[in-house]
Design an enzyme around this catalytic site. Structure first.
Site, PDB file in Angstrom:
ATOM      1  CB  CYS A  29      -8.677   5.028   3.072  1.00 13.86           C
ATOM      2  SG  CYS A  29      -7.575   7.018   3.516  1.00 13.86           S
ATOM      3  CG  HIS A  55      -5.781   1.916   3.300  1.00 16.75           C
ATOM      4  ND1 HIS A  55      -6.714   1.875   2.366  1.00 16.75           N
ATOM      5  CD2 HIS A  55      -5.408   2.602   3.885  1.00 16.75           C
ATOM      6  CE1 HIS A  55      -6.792   3.018   1.996  1.00 16.75           C
ATOM      7  NE2 HIS A  55      -6.326   3.580   2.981  1.00 16.75           N
ATOM      8  CD  GLU A  88      -7.662  -1.608   1.242  1.00 18.61           C
ATOM      9  OE1 GLU A  88      -7.866  -1.893   2.539  1.00 18.61           O
ATOM     10  OE2 GLU A  88      -7.249  -0.867   0.753  1.00 18.61           O
TER      11      GLU A  88
END
Lengths: 227, 80
Positions: free
Chosen positions: A85, A201, A203
């Protein structure tokens, strides 16, 4: 495996990334942007967020911070660097990846789960991943990937696209393009494929109770590939 | 010496903000607008008395930070 996550003023996904890396076995260190030396790392991650408040252009200030010279040298020596990002925006501004990320086509901040099609599995990041599409999360205002005609030719010739925005079946078209990116590009490599930048993302997809599991697949695979 | 810099998106780069401003101006009754492009403006006060040297420094700033040459052009306005 040792990893380093760089925290810039305004980073806000750095601790999520720390949790994800540790969960899958990395010994992770948090590195401050004003530091000049990287600790010995098998992977360096530039996390998401809004470094320097997105002033001037997203990622532009962070790309000139002290630690970035070490990150650039590390990447040029073949070190693995991943930008998520805002980290992707920093990588393009630093010149480690081609192109730039523009304001989303419809001027909306997009925050939702999407699917990406894995374009290439001949690299350390996606090698051995069995799935062809992954469900990740995106949250960005400037994720509209753009580059010159010459650059896109080069990207295609070197097979540098990592991920395309798609549907769950891997269909890539205008309807599966959330932000106007050229050719639905969600992530790209440098030509040696040691540097990866992507808007989604992983994560945020490491806990099946909270989100999904495709981030777990990604990180588990990544640490195995790096071993 | 004060040097002024204007940074604009290149012609073939989509400027959605400029488009929305254009539509809004249309809606307000401002007619006959062909296009609106949004840009950035900088005033740089630099400690340099030599015009040529000052301009060269600002040019370097533009190339390295103020503009992203993949998508933007810059124009340095001559020092007064």
């Amino acid at each position: 495996m040792n990893s380093s996550v760089i925290t810039f003023p305004g980073s806000n996904c750095d601790r999520d990334m720390n949790v994800a890396l540790k969960k899958f076995g990395f010994k992770n260190k948090m590195i401050w942007h004003n530091d000049t030396e990287l600790p010995k790392s098998d992977l360096v991650v530039l996390p998401g967020g809004f470094s320097y408040g997105d002033y001037l252009r997203c990622g532009s200030m962070a790309s000139k911070s002290k630690i970035m010279q070490s990150v650039i040298n590390f990447a040029k020596g073949g070190g693995k660097v991943m930008g998520i990002c805002n980290g992707f925006q920093i990588l393009v501004e630093s010149g480690l990846l081609p192109g730039v990320l523009l304001r989303n086509k419809y001027l909306e901040f997009i925050c939702k789960n999407i699917f990406v099609k894995v374009n290439d599995k001949e690299n350390l990041y996606f090698k051995n991943i069995k799935k062809n599409t992954l469900e990740f999360h995106i949250a960005h205002n400037e994720g509209n990937y753009f580059c010159s005609k010459e650059q896109i030719k080069e990207i295609d010739n070197n097979n540098q696209v990592a991920l395309y925005y798609s549907d769950a079946n891997g269909t890539v078209n205008e309807n599966t393009n959330p932000n106007g990116s050229i050719k639905n590009i969600a992530g790209i490599f440098n030509n040696k494929k040691n540097v990866l930048g992507m808007m989604p993302h992983p994560e945020r997809m490491i806990d099946p109770d909270l989100s999904g599991e495709d981030g777990s697949i990604f990180f588990e695979n990544l640490i195995n590939n790096l071993k | 010496m004060k040097i002024l810099v204007v940074v604009t998106l290149k012609k073939d780069v989509l400027d959605p903000q400029g488009k929305v401003i254009h539509q809004t101006l249309d809606g307000m009754g401002f007619e006959n607008i062909n296009e609106v492009r949004q840009g950035k403006y900088f005033e740089i006060d630099i400690n340099e008395s030599d015009k040529k040297k000052a301009k060269e420094k600002v040019e370097e700033m533009c190339n390295k930070l103020l503009a992203n040459l993949v998508i933007e052009d810059y124009k340095i306005i001559e020092p007064q």
